[in-house]
Design an enzyme around this catalytic site. Structure first.
Site: not given
Ligand code: TEU
Ligand code: CA
Length: 565
Positions: A27, A29, A31, A35, A104, A207, A261, A336-337
């Protein structure tokens, strides 16, 4: 084209890919959400590791029902991730470091907030209506158009009140499937692809690409259906036609790579997608080893008996044989899955470092392009879920709604989901031991893994024996030895219950023997007599000279790489 071991040499076969899940990387900034400018800050770290290609999980505009896998504008950047100017700068900074970038492409479905769908749902004669897949609701009939189910729970159909028709969604109801039978849809996607490729992007991860062509007439699951919905939805009759058209109209005009994928593809069906003589995709990745711990009829349930190393090895052998000299594979043990690779395939309790290095050895010595998922180079582990609120993923939230209907308690649900939860891989990157691991000074969108004070990049960079440096050295070894990239793969002991041993042999017989002890017990492993080992070139344990180098005492999760000859 130059060849090695009868395989055509290509840059993307010789590269190391690093997957970034931008929400969780850095990150900039404060929040609480990673990013693009955060990624820019960390590019030296990736270059120093030896990364050639960065794959960013979706960064396009999205309402984030499925963290960017629901795109509402294919030619704009997600608000939380930054601006187009940030993207352009990121690309310049990546190229400056001699790395490449792939994005992606989530084009089987869009978000329901995409203007195409906003238009399409207005009326049956809207010009965008046919961008999606609609079926009428029959009068006085509650029955759905067919019995298909969504990957994230419930039926794959949602009734749209304005026009009283159902639309198809293989994922959440906020992810309506695009209708690839409509040439306008295909042209719109191709236009988007060119938009990014013209900026200098080096290719695409695609994907659920095998789902773009649906079975004609959308037939219900058969009575004897085995429950493998991925296989059922994949590989429709026009899939190859669409991919070849995409190649002709877009990809052939650029020097880029694509990775599909390969959900639902098998060793029988996958080769046709990546056979270079057919001009479709550069490579695929499949889930056969990633799904070994799951029930075949239900991907979201663990097999109580687990799986054996023999089954695991058989997957690699089967796919290697199926892909042959004209197709190319991807090697990955995490993304990530899935839960973290060291927690699934290694031992994060007692041998975290050793087993993370063993898995790195597998990744970097297999035949296929290796993918590192962010944080695996630090040996990041699964996290702890104590309450339902600890999960963020829409998949888990949807299942929980279904679970509640059955009246069962939430603790059992949490225990079950802990084995499969995707959020394990999505906890923020652990950069250092300051608060929130240097990921953010704000409130992170997903809680950090509490082990960050001891497992983090700063710590790894200050320790010459770290997993990070092990990756760095192995990557260098791979890059200097074409036999590790293109050499023939042979599993020399497929029936051994604890040892994974294989050779990678190149053009002139030069090559390597890799021996991996996938367990905690010491094993005295006898190298077959026909293999003449020359020297130990890599190991995750301190090197001890052997008296009899044909019998190796292998410690818990020990990995060794010998040169042959
Ligand atoms: O994944 C498709 C897919 O294989 C998942 O449904 C998988 O079965 C599940 O994540 C395993 O737990 C792709 C993306 O990688 C995933 O993040 C998206 O949610 C999905 O497509 C929809 O776009
Ligand atoms: Ca941010």
């Amino acid at each position: 084209m130059q060849k090695y071991a009868s395989i055509n040499r290509r840059w993307w076969k010789e590269s190391i890919i690093y997957q970034i899940y931008p929400r969780s990387f850095q990150d900039s900034n404060q929040d609480g959400v990673g990013d693009l400018r955060g990624i820019i800050q960390r590019l030296d770290y990736l270059r120093d590791l030896g990364v050639d290609i960065i794959w960013l999980s979706p960064i396009f505009k999205s309402p984030n029902d499925d963290n960017g896998y629901d795109v509402s504008d294919y030619e704009d950047i997600m608000n939380e991730f930054g601006t187009m100017a940030d993207f352009d700068e990121l690309l310049v900074e990546i190229k400056k470091r001699q790395m490449r970038l792939i994005l992606d492409l989530v084009a089987n479905h869009s978000s329901d907030e995409h203007r195409w769908f906003v238009e399409a749902k207005k009326s049956k004669d809207n010009p965008y209506r046919d961008y999606y897949i609609w079926r009428p609701q029959l009068p006085d009939n509650e029955e759905l158009p067919n019995n298909w189910v969504s990957f994230f729970g419930g039926a794959a159909w949602e009734l749209e009140p304005a026009t009283q028709e159902y639309y198809l969604h293989l994922f959440t109801k906020k992810q309506p499937d695009l209708n690839w039978e409509n040439p306008e849809v295909r042209q719109a996607i191709y236009k988007t692809m060119k938009f990014w490729l013209d900026k200098g992007v080096d290719g695409w991860r695609m994907d659920v690409i095998p789902f773009i062509s649906k079975k004609p007439g959308l037939p219900s699951f058969p009575a004897d259906f085995d429950g493998d919905i991925g296989r059922f939805y994949a590989n429709g009759p026009r899939m190859h036609e669409f991919l070849q058209e995409m190649y002709q109209e877009v990809l052939s005009q650029y020097d880029v790579m694509t990775v599909g994928e390969g959900i639902g593809l098998s060793p029988e069906t996958a080769p046709e997608v990546v056979d270079e003589r057919r001009q479709e995709l550069s490579m695929i990745y499949h889930f056969d080893h990633m799904a070994l711990d799951r029930k075949t009829d239900n991907f979201y349930h663990l097999r109580p008996e687990g799986f054996s190393l023999i089954e695991f090895k058989a997957v690699f052998a089967r796919w290697d044989a199926a892909l042959g000299d004209y197709c190319w594979n991807s090697i990955l043990l995490g993304n990530h899955d899935f839960p973290r690779m060291v927690s699934r395939f290694g031992n994060d309790a007692d041998f975290r470092v050793e087993s993370a290095k063993l898995l790195a050895t597998l990744l970097m010595t297999m035949k296929g392009t290796p993918y590192i998922y962010q944080g695996d180079e630090l040996g990041m582990t699964n996290t702890l879920f104590q309450n339902i609120e600890d999960f963020d993923d829409v998949q888990i939230r949807n299942y929980y709604q279904e679970w509640q209907k059955t009246g069962q308690d939430s603790q059992t649900f949490i225990a079950q989901m802990t084995g499969i939860a995707r959020d394990h891989a999505r906890t923020p990157m652990q950069w250092n031991n300051s608060s929130n691991a240097g990921f953010t000074e704000g409130t992170p969108w997903l809680a950090l893994n509490p082990n960050y004070p001891s497992i983090n990049a700063q710590q790894a960079l200050s320790n010459p024996d770290s997993i990070y440096y092990y990756y760095q050295k192995l990557i260098a070894l791979r890059k200097h030895n074409l036999a590790l990239i293109y050499g023939k793969y042979t599993d020399i002991d497929p029936q051994h219950p604890h040892i994974f041993a294989y050779t990678r042999v190149g053009d002139k017989g030069e090559g390597f023997l890799i021996i991996l002890n996938f367990g905690v017990d010491v094993i005295h492993y006898q190298i077959p007599n026909h293999l003449k080992i020359s020297q130990l070139v890599f190991s995750n344990y301190p090197f001890i000279a052997e008296k009899n180098p044909q019998v190796l005492p292998l410690q818990a999760y020990e990995a060794r790489v010998y040169s042959l000859g």
